[in-house]
Every structure is written in C-alpha cells, then in structure tokens.
Design an enzyme around this catalytic site. Structure first.
Site, PDB file in Angstrom:
ATOM      1  CB  SER A  39      23.232   8.244 -66.933  1.00 16.26           C
ATOM      2  OG  SER A  39      22.565   7.312 -66.108  1.00 16.26           O
ATOM      3  N   GLY A  68      23.613   5.511 -70.497  1.00 19.15           N
ATOM      4  CA  GLY A  68      23.086   4.330 -71.160  1.00 19.15           C
ATOM      5  C   GLY A  68      24.112   3.272 -71.486  1.00 19.15           C
ATOM      6  CG  ASN A 115      22.393   1.431 -68.669  1.00 16.99           C
ATOM      7  OD1 ASN A 115      21.236   1.797 -68.569  1.00 16.99           O
ATOM      8  ND2 ASN A 115      23.402   2.281 -68.617  1.00 16.99           N
ATOM      9  CG  ASP A 150      14.913   9.810 -63.531  1.00 16.61           C
ATOM     10  OD1 ASP A 150      15.218  10.083 -62.344  1.00 16.61           O
ATOM     11  OD2 ASP A 150      15.761   9.766 -64.445  1.00 16.61           O
ATOM     12  CG  HIS A 194      19.284   9.598 -63.713  1.00 17.25           C
ATOM     13  ND1 HIS A 194      18.199   9.141 -64.419  1.00 17.25           N
ATOM     14  CD2 HIS A 194      20.376   9.001 -64.252  1.00 17.25           C
ATOM     15  CE1 HIS A 194      18.608   8.305 -65.359  1.00 17.25           C
ATOM     16  NE2 HIS A 194      19.930   8.205 -65.279  1.00 17.25           N
TER      17      HIS A 194
END
Length: 231
Positions: free
Chosen positions: A57, A94, A123, A207, A210
């Site tokens: 991402s 992801g 990830n 979040d 990011h």
C-alpha cells in the site's frame, strides 16, 4: 539515542497500536544503501526503459488521490529529466512477499522490465510470518528479475516492536541480508525522513501508518538516491 532515533522509535511504538486494524483491513503498509552490481545488461540496452514497481500500500497510493504517490511522482520525474523510462506500478495494498513472488513471473513476461523495484515485506512482519520465508521470497523475486534481464533494487521497511524487539531487528536486517547475498542495491527504509521527523504525526494519515501525499516526494527522494545510478 539521538533525537531522530527517538522520534522513529516513538512512531514505531505508535504503529503497534494499529496492527490489529491493519490486519483486519488488509492494508499495510505498508538510506545508507547496500551497494551492489546487478545483472541485466541486455535488458538495459532495450529502449525505452521499463521500471516495474512491485509493492504494497505504500506504493499503491492507499488513501491518496491517484497520481500523488511516490511511484506516480517517479514517472513525472523521469519525464522531466528526459530519461525515457516507462513506470509500471504493480503494487497492491496488503500484499505480502508470497503474493508478490506468485505474481511476478506473469508481470515479468507481460512487461519485460529493464528495472525491478521490490517494496514488499511489511505485511509479512505485521502478520508475524517466519522471517526465513520472507527472505526466501525476497531472494526469489530478485533472482527472477535478474533472470528476466532486469536490474533489481530492494526497498526495505521497519516495523513496530509488537512482535518483539528481536523480531523487528531481524526483520529490518533481512533486506540487507538478501541485498548483500544477491548483490543488488538496497534502500533500507522507505519512510526515512518522514517517520523520524519532529512533526511526524502531521505527515501521516489518521491511521498513523500511511503517509500523507506531502510525504511522498520524500519517499521518492529516498528511492531516487539508489535508483538514479542504476539508470
């Protein structure tokens, strides 16, 4: 511990609180360079250059307006500097190293890149996957890229210590281990200059994982330091 290191540690500690959210959402993320020579002289002779970016991402513009991520900015910089290169962004939010490894053969066949940038692994760590598997997948992707005639570079990541300090340290070192073994260049931490800023909280989305669009030029500069000599 100096101030940038303390700020980076604070960022990674904060990230640990977001791991459960990332696992449910399936969105991850997500220099000193380990210098190395790559194979692929035949591919480099082809025109135009084709740069394939295989990432998660952080490279797939998660939460951003299209065209504002570092990969899109890379394409714009190449055009501005008249370097004659096409950029193919094959990043998926992801994605893991296993996913990238399974997707790569078809991408190499389809696009025949002269350069391959691998930005995967974060990830894997957030899911607590075995680091041996991550290293094997990274090495396999590098080898596949070189076998297809591409010059390959790795982009590394760091993680919060929720899996333990030893795991986080070994994860960070995995990229260096693969880069040295395969003799390819490495950008050790894509978020250098972003996560360790005094005002780092103002450079991330809600979040706190990011980066905002304004951080992506910094991320591009991190990649560019290693990629430019390869071109």
């Amino acid at each position: 511990m100096n101030q940038p290191q303390m700020r980076r540690r604070e960022w990674m500690l904060h990230c640990s609180a977001c791991v459960a959210t990332l696992a449910v959402a399936g969105a991850l993320s997500g220099p000193v360079a380990a210098q190395g020579r790559t194979e692929g002289g035949a591919a480099a002779a082809r025109a135009p250059r084709r740069i394939l970016v295989l990432g998660d991402s952080l490279s797939a513009e998660y939460g951003l307006a299209r065209g504002s991520g570092w990969v899109a900015l890379l394409e714009a910089r190449l055009k501005a500097q008249k370097l004659g290169a096409e950029v193919i962004n094959a990043s998926i939010s992801g994605d893991t190293t296993s996913g990238g490894r399974s997707r790569l053969p078809a991408l190499l066949k389809q696009h025949q890149p002269t350069h391959l940038i691998v930005e995967l692994g974060g990830n894997d760590a957030l899911r607590g996957l075995p680091l041996k598997m991550t290293r094997e997948n990274l090495a396999a992707m590098v080898q596949a890229g070189k076998a297809a005639g591409a010059k390959v570079m790795l982009v590394g990541m760091q993680i919060p210590p929720n899996m333990g300090a030893s795991y986080a340290r070994d994860f960070e070192n995995s990229f260096k281990t693969v880069a040295q073994a395969e003799k390819v260049p490495l950008q050790p931490f894509l978020l250098a200059g972003v996560a360790d800023r005094a005002d780092a909280a103002e450079w991330f989305q809600g979040d706190r994982i990011h980066p905002l669009a304004k951080a992506h030029p910094v991320m591009l500069d991190n990649v560019w330091q290693v990629l430019r000599p390869m071109l």
